[in-house]
Design a protein around this motif. Structure first.
Motif, PDB file in Angstrom:
ATOM      1  N   VAL A 149       0.929  -1.321  -0.003  1.00 20.10           N
ATOM      2  CA  VAL A 149      -0.098   0.172   0.160  1.00 20.10           C
ATOM      3  C   VAL A 149       1.104   1.318  -0.023  1.00 20.10           C
ATOM      4  N   SER A 150       2.170   1.219   0.549  1.00 19.96           N
ATOM      5  CA  SER A 150       2.677   2.744   0.586  1.00 19.96           C
ATOM      6  C   SER A 150       3.480   2.900  -0.326  1.00 19.96           C
ATOM      7  N   GLU A 151       3.518   1.568  -1.677  1.00 20.44           N
ATOM      8  CA  GLU A 151       3.952   2.378  -3.082  1.00 20.44           C
ATOM      9  C   GLU A 151       3.384   3.241  -3.796  1.00 20.44           C
ATOM     10  N   THR A 152       1.623   3.428  -2.955  1.00 23.16           N
ATOM     11  CA  THR A 152       0.968   4.755  -4.046  1.00 23.16           C
ATOM     12  C   THR A 152       1.192   6.080  -2.862  1.00 23.16           C
ATOM     13  N   TRP A 153       1.226   6.356  -1.880  1.00 19.74           N
ATOM     14  CA  TRP A 153       1.577   7.054  -1.514  1.00 19.74           C
ATOM     15  C   TRP A 153       2.449   8.343  -2.190  1.00 19.74           C
ATOM     16  N   MET A 154       2.055   9.631  -1.924  1.00 22.40           N
ATOM     17  CA  MET A 154       2.991  10.514  -2.733  1.00 22.40           C
ATOM     18  C   MET A 154       2.686  10.383  -4.139  1.00 22.40           C
ATOM     19  N   LYS A 155       1.657   9.264  -5.117  1.00 20.28           N
ATOM     20  CA  LYS A 155       2.648   9.523  -6.215  1.00 20.28           C
ATOM     21  C   LYS A 155       1.395  10.447  -6.715  1.00 20.28           C
ATOM     22  N   ASP A 156       2.300  10.594  -7.810  1.00 19.89           N
ATOM     23  CA  ASP A 156       1.410  11.915  -9.104  1.00 19.89           C
ATOM     24  C   ASP A 156       0.112  11.266  -9.672  1.00 19.89           C
ATOM     25  N   VAL A 157      -1.402  11.561  -9.755  1.00 21.85           N
ATOM     26  CA  VAL A 157      -2.336  11.247 -10.227  1.00 21.85           C
ATOM     27  C   VAL A 157      -2.723  12.385 -11.464  1.00 21.85           C
ATOM     28  N   PHE A 158      -3.306  11.635 -12.481  1.00 22.10           N
ATOM     29  CA  PHE A 158      -3.808  11.268 -13.481  1.00 22.10           C
ATOM     30  C   PHE A 158      -4.907  10.941 -14.625  1.00 22.10           C
ATOM     31  N   THR A 159      -5.989  11.366 -15.384  1.00 26.82           N
ATOM     32  CA  THR A 159      -7.529  11.278 -15.461  1.00 26.82           C
ATOM     33  C   THR A 159      -6.132  11.000 -16.732  1.00 26.82           C
ATOM     34  N   ASP A 160      -7.191  10.081 -17.330  1.00 27.33           N
ATOM     35  CA  ASP A 160      -7.016   8.848 -18.090  1.00 27.33           C
ATOM     36  C   ASP A 160      -6.748  10.077 -19.667  1.00 27.33           C
ATOM     37  N   TYR A 219      -3.405  16.529 -15.068  1.00 28.87           N
ATOM     38  CA  TYR A 219      -2.825  16.853 -13.909  1.00 28.87           C
ATOM     39  C   TYR A 219      -3.955  16.322 -12.118  1.00 28.87           C
ATOM     40  N   CYS A 220      -4.007  15.364 -11.958  1.00 31.12           N
ATOM     41  CA  CYS A 220      -4.940  15.982 -10.367  1.00 31.12           C
ATOM     42  C   CYS A 220      -3.642  16.583  -9.410  1.00 31.12           C
ATOM     43  N   GLY A 221      -3.336  15.171  -9.023  1.00 23.97           N
ATOM     44  CA  GLY A 221      -2.453  15.914  -7.128  1.00 23.97           C
ATOM     45  C   GLY A 221      -1.469  14.714  -6.783  1.00 23.97           C
ATOM     46  N   LYS A 222      -1.880  14.530  -6.130  1.00 20.72           N
ATOM     47  CA  LYS A 222      -1.006  13.254  -5.509  1.00 20.72           C
ATOM     48  C   LYS A 222      -1.675  12.845  -4.720  1.00 20.72           C
ATOM     49  N   VAL A 223      -1.573  11.318  -4.318  1.00 19.85           N
ATOM     50  CA  VAL A 223      -1.841  10.330  -2.548  1.00 19.85           C
ATOM     51  C   VAL A 223      -1.621  10.731  -1.876  1.00 19.85           C
ATOM     52  N   GLU A 224      -2.689  11.494  -0.977  1.00 18.59           N
ATOM     53  CA  GLU A 224      -2.046  11.711   0.388  1.00 18.59           C
ATOM     54  C   GLU A 224      -2.451  10.964   1.818  1.00 18.59           C
ATOM     55  N   SER A 263     -10.326   3.273  -1.259  1.00 17.42           N
ATOM     56  CA  SER A 263     -10.464   4.487  -2.241  1.00 17.42           C
ATOM     57  C   SER A 263      -9.244   5.407  -2.140  1.00 17.42           C
ATOM     58  N   LEU A 264      -8.595   6.479  -2.599  1.00 16.76           N
ATOM     59  CA  LEU A 264      -7.719   6.924  -2.441  1.00 16.76           C
ATOM     60  C   LEU A 264      -8.005   8.128  -1.986  1.00 16.76           C
ATOM     61  N   VAL A 265      -7.314   8.938  -0.472  1.00 18.76           N
ATOM     62  CA  VAL A 265      -7.190  10.635  -0.628  1.00 18.76           C
ATOM     63  C   VAL A 265      -6.595  11.011  -1.852  1.00 18.76           C
ATOM     64  N   VAL A 266      -6.697  11.798  -2.425  1.00 24.21           N
ATOM     65  CA  VAL A 266      -5.849  12.863  -3.324  1.00 24.21           C
ATOM     66  C   VAL A 266      -5.534  14.159  -3.166  1.00 24.21           C
ATOM     67  N   ILE A 321      -2.309   2.010 -11.424  1.00 24.40           N
ATOM     68  CA  ILE A 321      -1.278   2.215 -10.825  1.00 24.40           C
ATOM     69  C   ILE A 321       0.237   1.897 -11.356  1.00 24.40           C
ATOM     70  N   GLY A 322       1.368   2.645 -11.303  1.00 25.65           N
ATOM     71  CA  GLY A 322       2.489   2.229 -12.270  1.00 25.65           C
ATOM     72  C   GLY A 322       3.491   3.872 -10.969  1.00 25.65           C
ATOM     73  N   ASP A 323       4.052   4.164 -11.738  1.00 24.45           N
ATOM     74  CA  ASP A 323       4.721   4.877 -11.755  1.00 24.45           C
ATOM     75  C   ASP A 323       4.314   6.510 -11.557  1.00 24.45           C
ATOM     76  N   ILE A 324       2.871   6.068 -12.268  1.00 24.65           N
ATOM     77  CA  ILE A 324       1.837   7.870 -12.131  1.00 24.65           C
ATOM     78  C   ILE A 324       0.656   6.498 -11.209  1.00 24.65           C
ATOM     79  N   VAL A 325       0.083   7.706 -11.102  1.00 19.53           N
ATOM     80  CA  VAL A 325      -1.797   6.893 -10.563  1.00 19.53           C
ATOM     81  C   VAL A 325      -2.786   7.419 -11.682  1.00 19.53           C
ATOM     82  N   LEU A 326      -3.492   6.759 -12.501  1.00 17.19           N
ATOM     83  CA  LEU A 326      -4.204   7.224 -13.692  1.00 17.19           C
ATOM     84  C   LEU A 326      -6.077   7.027 -13.537  1.00 17.19           C
ATOM     85  N   ILE A 327      -6.441   7.448 -13.271  1.00 15.29           N
ATOM     86  CA  ILE A 327      -8.091   7.346 -12.850  1.00 15.29           C
ATOM     87  C   ILE A 327      -8.845   7.930 -14.449  1.00 15.29           C
ATOM     88  N   LYS A 328     -10.160   7.445 -14.241  1.00 14.86           N
ATOM     89  CA  LYS A 328     -11.356   7.939 -15.050  1.00 14.86           C
ATOM     90  C   LYS A 328     -11.209   9.162 -14.716  1.00 14.86           C
TER      91      LYS A 328
END
Length: 99
Positions: A8-19, A23-28, A41-44, A72-79
């Motif tokens: 789970v810690s892999e997702t913290w502070m990753k950049d979040v983008f829409t498909d 750019y949306c922000g970072k996973v908090e 859920s993710l809090v962005v 979820i990879g180098d970034i988080v991609l959301i719909k």
């Protein structure tokens, strides 16, 4: 099949983008279902001037339900989703050049 994350810690502070590439922000933070060992859920945290900050107004972040996460990879991609009543808010690329 769901998205696999080894920690789970892999997702913290990753950049979040829409498909659509906005750019949306970072996973908090992350909400987990400990009984089922699944992310709920993710809090962005919306970055200043980002797509989410424009969509949500003065709110600092948004909760993204995990089914909206595409990858979820180098970034988080959301719909991509538009704000209610915003029409077709797709960002700068929605402006058509007229010739």
């Amino acid at each position: 099949m769901g998205i696999q994350v080894s920690s789970v810690s892999e997702t913290w502070m990753k950049d979040v983008f829409t498909d659509k590439g906005l750019y949306c922000g970072k996973v908090e933070d992350i909400e987990c279902d400990l009984k089922r060992f699944k992310m709920r859920s993710l809090v962005v945290k919306a970055a200043k001037g980002s797509y989410l900050s424009e969509m949500r107004g003065r709110k600092k972040g948004i909760i993204i339900p995990y089914p909206m996460v595409k990858a979820i990879g180098d970034i988080v991609l959301i719909k991509h989703c538009a704000a209610p009543g915003a029409g077709d808010a797709e960002g700068p690329e929605s402006t058509k050049e007229e010739e």
